[in-house]
Motif scaffolding. Structure first.
Motif, short mmCIF file in Angstrom:
data_model
loop_
_atom_site.label_atom_id
_atom_site.label_comp_id
_atom_site.label_asym_id
_atom_site.label_seq_id
_atom_site.Cartn_x
_atom_site.Cartn_y
_atom_site.Cartn_z
N VAL A 101 0.96 3.61 -6.40
CA VAL A 101 1.99 2.72 -6.95
C VAL A 101 1.36 1.33 -7.04
N LEU A 102 1.36 0.76 -8.22
CA LEU A 102 0.64 -0.50 -8.43
C LEU A 102 1.57 -1.70 -8.41
N ASN A 103 1.21 -2.65 -7.58
CA ASN A 103 1.91 -3.94 -7.54
C ASN A 103 0.84 -5.00 -7.79
N ILE A 104 0.40 -5.04 -9.05
CA ILE A 104 -0.76 -5.83 -9.44
C ILE A 104 -0.33 -6.99 -10.34
N GLU A 105 -1.06 -8.09 -10.24
CA GLU A 105 -0.81 -9.25 -11.10
C GLU A 105 -0.72 -8.83 -12.57
N ARG A 106 0.28 -9.34 -13.24
CA ARG A 106 0.48 -8.98 -14.65
C ARG A 106 -0.67 -9.46 -15.52
N VAL A 128 -1.32 0.03 0.98
CA VAL A 128 -0.37 0.35 2.05
C VAL A 128 0.12 1.78 1.87
N VAL A 129 -0.15 2.62 2.86
CA VAL A 129 0.29 4.01 2.83
C VAL A 129 1.33 4.21 3.91
N THR A 130 2.50 4.74 3.53
CA THR A 130 3.57 5.00 4.48
C THR A 130 3.62 6.49 4.77
N LYS A 131 3.47 6.84 6.04
CA LYS A 131 3.50 8.24 6.46
C LYS A 131 4.28 8.35 7.75
N HIS A 132 5.26 9.26 7.76
CA HIS A 132 6.12 9.43 8.93
C HIS A 132 6.73 8.10 9.38
N GLU A 133 7.18 7.31 8.38
CA GLU A 133 7.84 6.02 8.60
C GLU A 133 6.92 4.99 9.24
N GLN A 134 5.62 5.21 9.19
CA GLN A 134 4.66 4.24 9.71
C GLN A 134 3.75 3.77 8.59
N GLU A 135 3.51 2.48 8.55
CA GLU A 135 2.65 1.91 7.52
C GLU A 135 1.20 1.82 8.00
N LYS A 136 0.31 2.22 7.12
CA LYS A 136 -1.11 2.07 7.39
C LYS A 136 -1.70 1.20 6.30
N ARG A 137 -2.30 0.07 6.69
CA ARG A 137 -2.85 -0.87 5.72
C ARG A 137 -4.37 -0.80 5.71
N GLY A 138 -4.91 -0.98 4.52
CA GLY A 138 -6.35 -1.03 4.37
C GLY A 138 -6.70 -1.91 3.19
N THR A 139 -7.96 -2.27 3.08
CA THR A 139 -8.39 -3.09 1.96
C THR A 139 -9.59 -2.44 1.28
N PHE A 140 -9.80 -2.80 0.04
CA PHE A 140 -10.98 -2.36 -0.70
C PHE A 140 -11.33 -3.46 -1.69
N PRO A 141 -12.59 -3.52 -2.12
CA PRO A 141 -13.01 -4.62 -3.02
C PRO A 141 -12.23 -4.63 -4.33
N ASN A 142 -11.88 -5.81 -4.77
CA ASN A 142 -11.25 -5.99 -6.08
C ASN A 142 -12.11 -5.32 -7.15
N PRO A 143 -11.57 -4.36 -7.92
CA PRO A 143 -12.39 -3.65 -8.92
C PRO A 143 -12.60 -4.43 -10.22
N VAL A 195 -0.55 -0.39 -3.98
CA VAL A 195 -1.73 -1.25 -4.09
C VAL A 195 -1.29 -2.64 -4.53
N TYR A 196 -1.73 -3.66 -3.80
CA TYR A 196 -1.41 -5.04 -4.11
C TYR A 196 -2.71 -5.79 -4.43
N GLY A 197 -2.68 -6.60 -5.49
CA GLY A 197 -3.87 -7.37 -5.78
C GLY A 197 -3.71 -8.32 -6.95
N GLY A 198 -4.58 -9.30 -7.00
CA GLY A 198 -4.62 -10.26 -8.09
C GLY A 198 -6.03 -10.35 -8.65
N GLY A 199 -6.15 -10.94 -9.80
CA GLY A 199 -7.44 -11.01 -10.47
C GLY A 199 -8.51 -11.76 -9.69
N ARG A 200 -8.12 -12.77 -8.92
CA ARG A 200 -9.10 -13.59 -8.21
C ARG A 200 -9.24 -13.21 -6.74
N ASP A 201 -8.48 -12.22 -6.28
CA ASP A 201 -8.58 -11.81 -4.88
C ASP A 201 -9.91 -11.13 -4.62
N LYS A 202 -10.50 -11.41 -3.47
CA LYS A 202 -11.75 -10.74 -3.10
C LYS A 202 -11.49 -9.27 -2.81
#
Length: 202
Positions: free
Chosen positions: A158-163, A106-121, A94-101
Motif C-alpha cells: 500500500v503506497l503512501n508516497i509523495e504525489r 510498516v507491516v501490521t501482523k497480529h495487531e503489531q506493527e513492524k517498521r523497517g526502512t529501505f533506500p529511496n528507489p 510504504v511511506y516516502g518522499g522524493g528527497r528522503d534518503k
C-alpha cells in the motif's frame, strides 16, 4: 566449575550462535527470493505486453554511467519509445518522499506493527534513465521518448508516497500499460535501440 560444565556451556553457546546465524541467512534468502519473484512477475507482464506488439523487453541489463555499472530491472522498447522499470517487492504500507534518503515500510501482523526502512528507489531509477540516455547520445540517437517508473510488485503493498512521483503498485502499472499511447505506432526503431543497449551492457 568442572571442565565438563564449561564444555557444555561452550557447546550450548556455539549452538545458539549458529542458530541465530541460520535464522538471519534464511530471512535474507527469503527477502532476496521475494525480490526476485517481484522482478520476475513484472517481467512476465512486460513480455506478454511486448510479445503481441513486436516490442522488446531487456531485463537485468547493466549499463555504464560515470565509471560504474547501473543495473536496470526491465527496459521495454516499443514504437512509442522506451520505458524503464525499477521493481521493489516490499509489502505493507510504504511511506516516502522524493528527497528522503530512506523510505519507511510498516507491516501490521497480529495487531503489531513492524517498521523497517529501505533506500529511496528514486535515485536508482533516475540513474537508469541517465544511463540509457547516455548510450543513445553516444550513438547519436536523439528524440526518443523515455519514461521511467518504480513498481511495487507485492500484492500486499500500500503506497503512501509523495504525489507526482513515478511510483505505483503492480495493479496500477497494469492499468498504465493499457493506455493507447503505448500501442500507437511511433518512430522508434525497436530493433536498433535494443541492439545499442545490449551492446553497451557490461
Amino acid at each position: 566449575m568442572k571442565t565438563e560444565t564449561w564444555i557444555l556451556i561452550g557447546g550450548a553457546a556455539v549452538v545458539l550462535v549458529l542458530a541465530l546465524i541460520l535464522v538471519r541467512v534464511i530471512f535474507a534468502w527469503n527477502e532476496r527470493r521475494r525480490g526476485v519473484d517481484g522482478i520476475n512477475r513484472t517481467g512476465r507482464l512486460l513480455r506478454r505486453f511486448a510479445g503481441i506488439r513486436r516490442f522488446q523487453v531487456l531485463s537485468g541489463l547493466s549499463l555504464p554511467l560515470r565509471g560504474k555499472a547501473v543495473k536496470i530491472d526491465h527496459i521495454l522498447i516499443g514504437f512509442f519509445g522506451i520505458m524503464l522499470v525499477t521493481v521493489r517487492n516490499a509489502k505493507g504500507t510504504v511511506y516516502g518522499g522524493g528527497r528522503d534518503k530512506n523510505w519507511v515500510r510498516v507491516v501490521t501482523k497480529h495487531e503489531q506493527e513492524k517498521r523497517g526502512t529501505f533506500p529511496n528507489p528514486i535515485p536508482e531509477n533516475q540513474e537508469a534513465l541517465e544511463a540509457v540516455r547516455q548510450v543513445l547520445l553516444d550513438n547519436k540517437v536523439y528524440k526518443i521518448p523515455i519514461e521511467n517508473y518504480i513498481v511495487f510488485a507485492n500484492k500486499k503493498a500500500v503506497l503512501n508516497i509523495e504525489r507526482g512521483l513515478p511510483v505505483m503498485t503492480f495493479s496500477q502499472f497494469k492499468k498504465l500499460l493499457k493506455r493507447t499511447k503505448y500501442s500507437d505506432d511511433g518512430n522508434t526503431d525497436v530493433e536498433q535501440i535494443a541492439k545499442l543497449l545490449t551492446e553497451a551492457a557490461r
